[in-house]
Design an enzyme around this catalytic site. Structure first.
Site, PDB file in Angstrom:
ATOM      1  N   THR A 192      24.605  -7.376 -86.752  1.00  0.00           N
ATOM      2  CA  THR A 192      25.066  -6.727 -87.986  1.00  0.00           C
ATOM      3  C   THR A 192      24.295  -5.426 -88.205  1.00  0.00           C
ATOM      4  O   THR A 192      23.138  -5.305 -87.799  1.00  0.00           O
ATOM      5  CB  THR A 192      24.841  -7.686 -89.171  1.00  0.00           C
ATOM      6  N   THR A 194      24.020  -0.001 -86.130  1.00  0.00           N
ATOM      7  CA  THR A 194      23.890   0.090 -84.669  1.00  0.00           C
ATOM      8  C   THR A 194      24.777  -0.965 -84.001  1.00  0.00           C
ATOM      9  O   THR A 194      25.511  -0.672 -83.042  1.00  0.00           O
ATOM     10  CB  THR A 194      22.416  -0.086 -84.246  1.00  0.00           C
ATOM     11  N   ALA A 199      17.791  -3.705 -85.297  1.00  0.00           N
ATOM     12  CA  ALA A 199      16.547  -4.159 -85.939  1.00  0.00           C
ATOM     13  C   ALA A 199      16.060  -3.057 -86.867  1.00  0.00           C
ATOM     14  O   ALA A 199      16.436  -1.888 -86.716  1.00  0.00           O
ATOM     15  CB  ALA A 199      15.482  -4.477 -84.901  1.00  0.00           C
ATOM     16  N   ASP A 200      15.227  -3.450 -87.810  1.00  0.00           N
ATOM     17  CA  ASP A 200      14.628  -2.467 -88.726  1.00  0.00           C
ATOM     18  C   ASP A 200      13.300  -1.952 -88.191  1.00  0.00           C
ATOM     19  O   ASP A 200      12.946  -0.796 -88.433  1.00  0.00           O
ATOM     20  CB  ASP A 200      14.464  -3.096 -90.115  1.00  0.00           C
ATOM     21  N   LYS A 206      13.930  -7.796 -89.272  1.00  0.00           N
ATOM     22  CA  LYS A 206      15.373  -7.657 -89.448  1.00  0.00           C
ATOM     23  C   LYS A 206      15.745  -8.090 -90.860  1.00  0.00           C
ATOM     24  O   LYS A 206      14.963  -8.690 -91.560  1.00  0.00           O
ATOM     25  CB  LYS A 206      16.130  -8.513 -88.420  1.00  0.00           C
ATOM     26  N   GLY A 207      16.959  -7.726 -91.249  1.00  0.00           N
ATOM     27  CA  GLY A 207      17.445  -8.159 -92.555  1.00  0.00           C
ATOM     28  C   GLY A 207      17.626  -7.038 -93.553  1.00  0.00           C
ATOM     29  O   GLY A 207      17.950  -7.286 -94.712  1.00  0.00           O
ATOM     30  N   GLY A 231      20.029  -5.251 -93.817  1.00  0.00           N
ATOM     31  CA  GLY A 231      21.416  -5.365 -94.287  1.00  0.00           C
ATOM     32  C   GLY A 231      21.704  -6.735 -94.890  1.00  0.00           C
ATOM     33  O   GLY A 231      22.845  -7.022 -95.269  1.00  0.00           O
ATOM     34  N   GLU A 238      21.841 -13.991 -88.368  1.00  0.00           N
ATOM     35  CA  GLU A 238      21.351 -13.295 -87.164  1.00  0.00           C
ATOM     36  C   GLU A 238      20.349 -14.154 -86.408  1.00  0.00           C
ATOM     37  O   GLU A 238      20.373 -14.216 -85.177  1.00  0.00           O
ATOM     38  CB  GLU A 238      20.707 -11.962 -87.551  1.00  0.00           C
ATOM     39  N   LYS A 253      12.774   3.210 -84.773  1.00  0.00           N
ATOM     40  CA  LYS A 253      12.487   1.818 -85.171  1.00  0.00           C
ATOM     41  C   LYS A 253      11.267   1.242 -84.449  1.00  0.00           C
ATOM     42  O   LYS A 253      10.795   0.172 -84.784  1.00  0.00           O
ATOM     43  CB  LYS A 253      13.705   0.923 -84.882  1.00  0.00           C
TER      44      LYS A 253
HETATM   45  O1  LIG Z   1      20.591  -7.459 -91.880  1.00  0.00           O
HETATM   46  C1  LIG Z   1      20.756  -6.514 -91.126  1.00  0.00           C
HETATM   47  C2  LIG Z   1      20.295  -6.462 -89.752  1.00  0.00           C
HETATM   48  O2  LIG Z   1      19.103  -7.136 -89.496  1.00  0.00           O
HETATM   49  C3  LIG Z   1      20.358  -5.109 -89.065  1.00  0.00           C
HETATM   50  O3  LIG Z   1      20.455  -5.390 -87.701  1.00  0.00           O
HETATM   51  C4  LIG Z   1      19.172  -4.225 -89.303  1.00  0.00           C
HETATM   52  O4  LIG Z   1      19.004  -4.021 -90.694  1.00  0.00           O
HETATM   53  C5  LIG Z   1      19.332  -2.864 -88.591  1.00  0.00           C
HETATM   54  O5  LIG Z   1      20.436  -2.206 -89.095  1.00  0.00           O
HETATM   55  P1  LIG Z   1      20.827  -0.739 -88.661  1.00  0.00           P
HETATM   56  O6  LIG Z   1      21.282  -0.801 -87.253  1.00  0.00           O
HETATM   57  O7  LIG Z   1      21.904  -0.333 -89.617  1.00  0.00           O
HETATM   58  O8  LIG Z   1      19.590   0.117 -88.830  1.00  0.00           O
END
Ligand SMILES: O=C[C@H](O)[C@H](O)[C@H](O)COP(=O)(O)O
Length: 232
Positions: free
Chosen positions: A28, A31, A85-86, A96-97, A99, A105, A123
Site C-alpha cells: 500500500t 510507491t 516503507a516510511d 511502515k504505516g 498510510g 501489510e 527513506k
Molecule cells: O501504510 C502505509 C504503508 O506502510 C506504506 O507502504 C508506507 O507508508 C510508504 O508509503 P509511500 O510509498 O507512499 O511513501
C-alpha cells in the site's frame, strides 16, 4: 528527477523479480501503487499472477489495473510481497504505516517467502525513528494503552509525543480494520527489535509499524540510479 519518477523506477526494478504463476502480496502507498500499475501492464500482456492486497485502496487499484486477486483465506502462503516503507535501516528493519495499512501489510509480509521493499532513497536512514512510529490501537481503554506504551518506550530507552492520527477531514483516522493509530514521535529508536517486542506485549496494541526481519531486499531509487540491498 522527481520523487514520483524514482518511486516508479524502484517499482519497475522489483517487477523484474516477478515470475509467471507467482502469488504476490501487494503493498500500500504511493510507491506500491506504481508497482500495481506496472504489474497490471504485465497481466494485460499475458502474465499469470494472483495478488493479495494489503488495503482497500490497493484492492481498488488492483481491480482497476486488471490484476487478479485472492485472499489469505483462499491461499495461506505467498511467494513474494512488494511494498513501500516510511524508513529503512541498514539491517532492513522498517517503519511502515504512514498510510495506515501496517496491520494487513504485516500479515501479508509474514505469509510471504520474501518481501521486496521499494522506495526512493530518501527513506534510507542510519537509525529509525525520525518518521513517527505508527501504532495501531483499539479505541477501548486508550489512555491505559498509551500509559503502557510510554512504559515500553522508557524500557526501550526512547521517549516522545504520542498523537492520535486524524484524517484530512479532521476526524480520527480509522484503519481498514476499524482501529485507531497513535503516531509516536520518538526521534531515534536505538534498538528496534527490543521496542517491537515490548509494544507487541501490550494488549490494546493491535500491531505496530516496526517490521523486523520481514524485508528480504530493499530496492532504492536515487539520482545515482538503483541500489539493491539484501538484508544482512
Ligand atoms: O501504510 C502505509 C504503508 O506502510 C506504506 O507502504 C508506507 O507508508 C510508504 O508509503 P509511500 O510509498 O507512499 O511513501
Amino acid at each position: 528527477m522527481d520523487m514520483d519518477a524514482l518511486k516508479r523506477q524502484a517499482a519497475a526494478r522489483a517487477l523484474e523479480e516477478v515470475r509467471d504463476g507467482m502469488k504476490l502480496g501487494l503493498g500500500t502507498g504511493s510507491t506500491a501503487k506504481h508497482f500495481v500499475e506496472l504489474l497490471g501492464e504485465k497481466v494485460r500482456a499475458g502474465m499469470k499472477v494472483i495478488g493479495v492486497p494489503t488495503s482497500e485502496a490497493t484492492r481498488a487499484d488492483a481491480i482497476r489495473c486488471g490484476v487478479p486477486l485472492t485472499t489469505l483465506d483462499e491461499i495461506d502462503h505467498l511467494d513474494l510481497t512488494i511494498d513501500g516503507a516510511d524508513e529503512i535501516d541498514p539491517a532492513l528493519n522498517l517503519i511502515k504505516g504512514g498510510g495506515g495499512a501496517l496491520l494487513r501489510e504485516k500479515i501479508v509480509a509474514a505469509a510471504s517467502d520474501r518481501m521486496i521493499v521499494i522506495a526512493d532513497d530518501s527513506k534510507w536512514v542510519d537509525v529509525l525513528g525520525r518518521f513517527p512510529l505508527p501504532v495501531e490501537v483499539i479505541p477501548f481503554g486508550l489512555a491505559a494503552t498509551q500509559a503502557a506504551m510510554a512504559r515500553a518506550f522508557s524500557e526501550a530507552g526512547v521517549s516522545g509525543e504520542m498523537l492520535i492520527r486524524k484524517g484530512k477531514d479532521g476526524h480520527v483516522f480509522v484503519t481498514d480494520g476499524g482501529h485507531w493509530i497513535v503516531d509516536a514521535h520518538l526521534g531515534r529508536i536505538g534498538d528496534p527489535p527490543r521496542l517491537a517486542g515490548l509494544l507487541s506485549a501490550i494488549p490494546g496494541v493491535v500491531e505496530h509499524g516496526l517490521f523486523i526481519g520481514l524485508g528480504s531486499v530493499a530496492v532504492l531509487a536515487g539520482a545515482q540510479g538503483i541500489q539493491v540491498v539484501e538484508r544482512p
